[in-house]
Design a protein around this motif. Structure first.
Motif, short mmCIF file in Angstrom:
data_model
loop_
_atom_site.label_atom_id
_atom_site.label_comp_id
_atom_site.label_asym_id
_atom_site.label_seq_id
_atom_site.Cartn_x
_atom_site.Cartn_y
_atom_site.Cartn_z
N UNK A 249 -59.42 38.37 50.73
CA UNK A 249 -60.13 39.23 51.59
C UNK A 249 -59.44 40.41 52.12
N UNK A 250 -58.03 40.33 52.09
CA UNK A 250 -57.26 41.38 52.85
C UNK A 250 -55.78 41.29 52.00
N UNK A 251 -55.52 42.11 51.39
CA UNK A 251 -54.07 42.13 50.59
C UNK A 251 -53.05 43.01 51.27
N UNK A 252 -51.91 42.52 51.59
CA UNK A 252 -50.77 42.91 52.05
C UNK A 252 -49.68 43.20 51.40
N UNK A 253 -49.00 44.44 50.75
CA UNK A 253 -48.04 44.47 49.78
C UNK A 253 -46.98 45.14 50.41
N UNK A 254 -45.91 44.46 50.59
CA UNK A 254 -44.49 44.90 51.20
C UNK A 254 -43.76 45.59 50.25
N UNK A 255 -43.17 46.59 50.59
CA UNK A 255 -42.07 47.34 49.76
C UNK A 255 -42.57 47.51 48.30
N UNK A 256 -43.60 48.46 48.25
CA UNK A 256 -44.28 48.73 46.86
C UNK A 256 -43.24 49.52 46.04
N UNK A 257 -42.30 50.00 46.58
CA UNK A 257 -41.35 51.06 45.80
C UNK A 257 -40.78 50.13 44.63
N UNK A 258 -40.66 48.88 44.91
CA UNK A 258 -40.16 47.82 43.83
C UNK A 258 -40.90 47.91 42.55
N UNK A 259 -42.03 48.40 42.54
CA UNK A 259 -42.96 48.31 41.17
C UNK A 259 -42.30 49.62 40.38
N UNK A 260 -41.33 50.72 40.78
CA UNK A 260 -41.13 51.73 40.06
C UNK A 260 -40.53 51.32 38.77
#
Ligand code: ADP
Ligand code: MG
Length: 489
Positions: A249-260
């Motif tokens: 219902x709610x998505x919190x994704x921390x430090x998205x820069x990791x997907x680079x």
């Protein structure tokens, strides 16, 4: 915060608990969430005997258990209890310990293998108001996993709001249902140690508090990547997708820069994002860069990130840093004078995590040596930790060096005297403070005899311009900088 397991609610309905017991149950739940496994282990050897008149009565199976629980759980527990009981300071609360090797109602049941059913007493025992741990919920991604991942102290009330973070705070609060326009997605950008993760946890805590059945997924982008790879390897993509798309219902994704540069994970995340967004489920992402600055991130993801609200967090100004130090000291039960709070805030300027570290070190050293945390002690400790750090330089150090160079008194420098030479020295000092300490203009205005920030701004611009074209000005500046360098070492 009142996160309740269904078991606790049943117990309350059948046997209304006295207020002290209710506070104890809530405080215990919050303490447990930090480290559920170790909590279970130690609290199976502790019994709750009551909480009245600010005294918490506990019985431990032996001295060893008592000392361990005292050292590792009690400060946190008392902090929660004090807050829930509306006490300004946890030092007002006391624990009365007894020892008995026969505990009739241990707080937790002794450790069982997970395949065994829970003992009936865990849910229906008369004195035990603590429900079954959440880890026994059937779902693989249970509530216990979520609460274990959340720092119980990272809540909205514990977050200090100032000009550097007010937009991110307001947007985070709104996305947790706190009122105000809700943006989807919310992208929180800011340097390291400035409170991005704190805000994510605060959102999760608030939603959990108010809508305990919400399915919240909080992960770091690194964790998302690892889980994705694992799901691919073990042919569990269906499970992975239901966790992130249908059961979320709610998505919190921390430090998205990791997907680079991780193209396959980016692709998966893109579809996850779209599925949730289409279903109008909130997505909150943090990053140490603005979306447009993210390297090796596909354009279509960047444009998704910017389609809601991008809220940044900047380095907090002195006033906010002082308020943060005070808040942390209060939470940790550390007594601190206003002078010491300001000193700490002046010494660590760019990272709240480091600021917090400096406070904790100070408190630890003070309790080990038995010395009071006064100004002298703090100064010594700060100098010892990082004797040459430029952050240790303060506005006062620069004012002192400028006065020394121009042979002025500090009173002259801060006075309203408009005499040319005094005014010039003052402008130079303002310029150096701005350049070296990155202080805000209003902050500098206050440090220079309560002047308006526009006065500081034009002084800084004037010296900047003069420096380019007047070699004499340059000479003055270099001489003062030399003074500062020698006082630093
Ligand atoms: P980030 O995720 O941005 O690197 P964190 O959220 O982990 O930073 O914050 C680092 C530490 O600083 C945490 O302990 C957090 O509680 C604290 N902190 C940062 N900003 C604030 C604030 N405005 N008020 C209170 N504590 C803060
Ligand atoms: Mg973080």
């Amino acid at each position: 915060m009142t996160i309740e397991t269904p078991q606790v609610q049943t117990l309350h309905a059948d046997h209304p608990a006295p207020p002290g017991e209710r506070l104890w149950t809530d405080a215990l739940e919050q303490t447990r969430s930090r480290s559920p496994a170790s909590f279970e282990q130690w609290f199976s050897s502790v019994q709750y005997d009551g909480f009245e008149n600010r005294v918490l009565a506990l019985t431990a199976r032996d001295e060893f258990v008592r000392d361990w629980v005292k050292a590792h759980f009690i400060p946190d527990l008392l902090g929660h209890l004090a807050r829930l009981a509306g006490e300004a300071n946890q030092a007002n609360l006391r624990v009365k310990w007894s020892i008995s090797n026969r505990l009739e109602r241990p707080v937790c049941q002794a450790r069982r293998r997970t395949s065994e059913p829970p003992p009936p007493s865990a849910t229906h025992g008369s004195g035990n108001t603590v429900g079954r741990p959440r880890s026994e919920r059937p779902s693989r991604y249970s509530r216990a996993q979520l609460t274990a991942a959340l720092n119980p102290k990272h809540t909205f009330p514990n977050f200090v709001v100032g000009p550097s973070n007010e937009l991110a705070h307001a947007a985070a609060f709104a996305s947790a249902g706190g009122g105000g326009p809700r943006y989807n997605p919310l992208f929180i950008a800011g340097g390291t140690g400035l409170g991005k993760t704190h805000l994510m946890h605060a959102i999760a805590h608030k939603v959990l508090d108010e809508r305990p059945d919400s399915r919240i997924v909080y992960v770091s982008a690194e964790h998302f990547t690892n889980e994705f790879i694992e799901a691919l390897q073990h042919h569990k993509m269906d499970e992975f997708r239901s966790r992130y798309r249908t059961d979320c219902d709610l998505l919190l994704v921390d430090d998205i820069q990791f997907l680079a540069g991780r193209e396959q994970t980016q692709e998966e995340f893109f579809h996850t994002f779209n599925a949730l967004h289409d279903a109008d489920r909130p997505i909150i992402v943090t990053s140490d860069k603005y979306p447009q600055q993210l390297q090796r991130m596909p354009e279509r993801l960047v444009s998704r990130f910017t389609s809601g609200l991008v809220a940044d967090i900047q380095t907090p100004q002195l006033e906010t840093r002082v308020a943060i130090v005070r808040k942390k000291a209060e939470l940790e039960g550390i007594e601190l004078s206003d002078e010491v709070a300001v000193m700490l805030a002046q010494s660590v300027q760019s990272n709240v995590r480091e600021l917090e570290g400096a406070l904790i070190r100070l408190a630890a050293k003070s309790s080990l040596t038995g010395r009071l945390i006064d100004e002298e002690f703090t100064l010594g400790e700060l100098a010892m930790v990082s004797p040459r750090r430029p952050e240790l330089m303060s506005v006062e150090d620069i004012q002192r060096a400028v006065c020394g160079h121009f042979r002025l008194s500090n009173t002259d420098l801060l006075s309203k005297d408009r005499h040319k030479s005094v005014a010039f020295a003052r402008q130079v000092a303002m310029y150096l403070c701005r350049q070296r300490l990155k202080c805000s203009f209003p902050e500098l205005g206050r440090a220079f005899g309560n002047r308006d920030h526009t006065t500081v701004m034009s002084a800084v611009r004037r010296v900047e311009a003069l420096r380019q074209r007047d070699p004499q000005v340059n000479m003055h500046l270099e001489a003062i900088e030399q003074r500062l360098a020698s006082s630093e070492s």
